[in-house]
Design an enzyme around this catalytic site. Structure first.
Site, PDB file in Angstrom:
ATOM      1  N   SER A   1      -5.468   4.778  12.704  1.00 25.04           N
ATOM      2  CA  SER A   1      -4.503   4.139  11.868  1.00 25.04           C
ATOM      3  C   SER A   1      -3.843   5.161  10.962  1.00 25.04           C
ATOM      4  CB  SER A   1      -4.819   2.940  11.130  1.00 25.04           C
ATOM      5  OG  SER A   1      -3.549   2.146  10.622  1.00 25.04           O
ATOM      6  N   ASN A   2      -3.125   4.933   9.707  1.00 27.09           N
ATOM      7  CA  ASN A   2      -2.703   5.950   8.819  1.00 27.09           C
ATOM      8  C   ASN A   2      -2.652   5.225   7.554  1.00 27.09           C
ATOM      9  OD1 ASN A   2       0.114   4.796   8.606  1.00 27.09           O
ATOM     10  ND2 ASN A   2       0.099   5.261  10.634  1.00 27.09           N
ATOM     11  N   HIS A   3      -1.889   5.984   6.547  1.00 25.87           N
ATOM     12  CA  HIS A   3      -2.161   5.548   5.191  1.00 25.87           C
ATOM     13  C   HIS A   3      -0.975   4.838   4.715  1.00 25.87           C
ATOM     14  CE1 HIS A   3      -5.995   7.235   3.925  1.00 25.87           C
ATOM     15  NE2 HIS A   3      -5.550   8.420   4.484  1.00 25.87           N
ATOM     16  N   SER A   4       0.196   4.476   5.639  1.00 29.39           N
ATOM     17  CA  SER A   4       1.337   3.769   5.213  1.00 29.39           C
ATOM     18  C   SER A   4       0.732   2.601   4.495  1.00 29.39           C
ATOM     19  CB  SER A   4       2.226   3.256   6.306  1.00 29.39           C
ATOM     20  OG  SER A   4       2.816   2.580   6.196  1.00 29.39           O
TER      21      SER A   4
ATOM     22  N   ALA B   1       5.211   3.086   9.997  1.00 30.91           N
ATOM     23  CA  ALA B   1       4.484   4.349  10.416  1.00 30.91           C
ATOM     24  C   ALA B   1       3.773   4.114  11.761  1.00 30.91           C
ATOM     25  CB  ALA B   1       3.605   4.902   9.496  1.00 30.91           C
TER      26      ALA B   1
END
Ligand code: C5P
Length: 228
Positions: free
Chosen positions: A29-32, A96
């Protein structure tokens, strides 16, 4: 009219990260944080629009008066976005989306292998959700108006123009995520908004090559959402 200039408009917004499973307990995943997309949903609802928010996993409450559809993976978001965009007037892709997912999520927890120092994961590309929506708009009813976001660390304007053209967007909101205190996870954002000339009704400064643009100064995402 009056307090509700967007009354009668159907707006679909994607927000937050996507989560791509590797096995039953792990994911990519990502930091959005979802803050910008949620601020847009709130602003559109305050302007009187009917708002649907397609959200990846975030820790934000659903804004009042907004219908939220919770998804996890890019493929789920893709399916929901295509379905909801079809009868929308405005589609804003603020999520994102993970660029890649595991080709096949493991059925059971991936175990460490004795004597192996590395692990190779095979990833495949996720569909570009906003590009699909824009293409289906072009081959369909001509609706919705499609607005994308671009988070960049350099050459903001050039990358934004390229994305606007390549993804067939009507408008793009580009922000420089390398600036401290702005962008990912932060409460404030600044943006350069670019659109194809003629794509927006209101007046703007003419540019030389078919694009118009407007710079929005650093401000809370809630205010920026309203300005966009
Ligand atoms: O190419 P990039 O990810 O920088 O483009 C950002 C824009 O494209 C955002 O509007 C984002 O929501 C959208 N996007 C998408 N599906 C993807 C990747 C990006 O809708 N798979």
């Amino acid at each position: 009219a009056g307090d509700a200039p967007a009354a009668g408009l159907i707006v679909t917004i994607t927000a937050g990260p996507t989560r791509e499973p590797l096995d039953p307990v792990r994911y990519l995943s990502n930091h959005s944080s979802g803050k910008m997309g949620y601020a847009l949903a709130e602003a559109a609802a305050a302007l009187g629009a009917t708002v649907r928010l397609i959200s990846g996993p975030v820790s934000l409450p659903c804004p009042a008066g907004v219908e939220r559809l919770e998804v996890e993976t890019a493929l789920e978001m893709h399916e929901a976005a295509r379905r909801l965009a079809a009868d929308s007037d405005l589609f804003i892709g603020c999520a994102a989306v993970a660029d890649y997912r595991a080709e096949q999520a493991a059925e059971h927890k991936i175990k460490k292998v004795e004597g192996e120092e590395g692990l190779t994961l095979r990833l495949v590309k996720n569909p570009d959700i906003i590009a699909t929506v824009a293409t289906e708009r072009d081959t369909g009813t001509g609706r919705p108006f499609v607005v994308g976001f671009a988070a960049e660390t350099r050459d903001l304007e050039a990358y934004a123009r390229d994305k606007l053209t390549r993804k067939r967007l009507d408008m793009i909101v580009a922000n420089d995520v390398s600036r401290p205190g702005l962008g990912f996870g932060a409460d404030d954002n600044a943006a350069l908004v670019l659109w194809r000339r003629g794509a927006r009704q209101d007046e703007a400064s003419p540019e030389s090559d078919g694009f118009d643009q407007e710079a929005l100064a650093p401000q809370p995402k809630s205010r920026l959402a309203m300005a966009v």
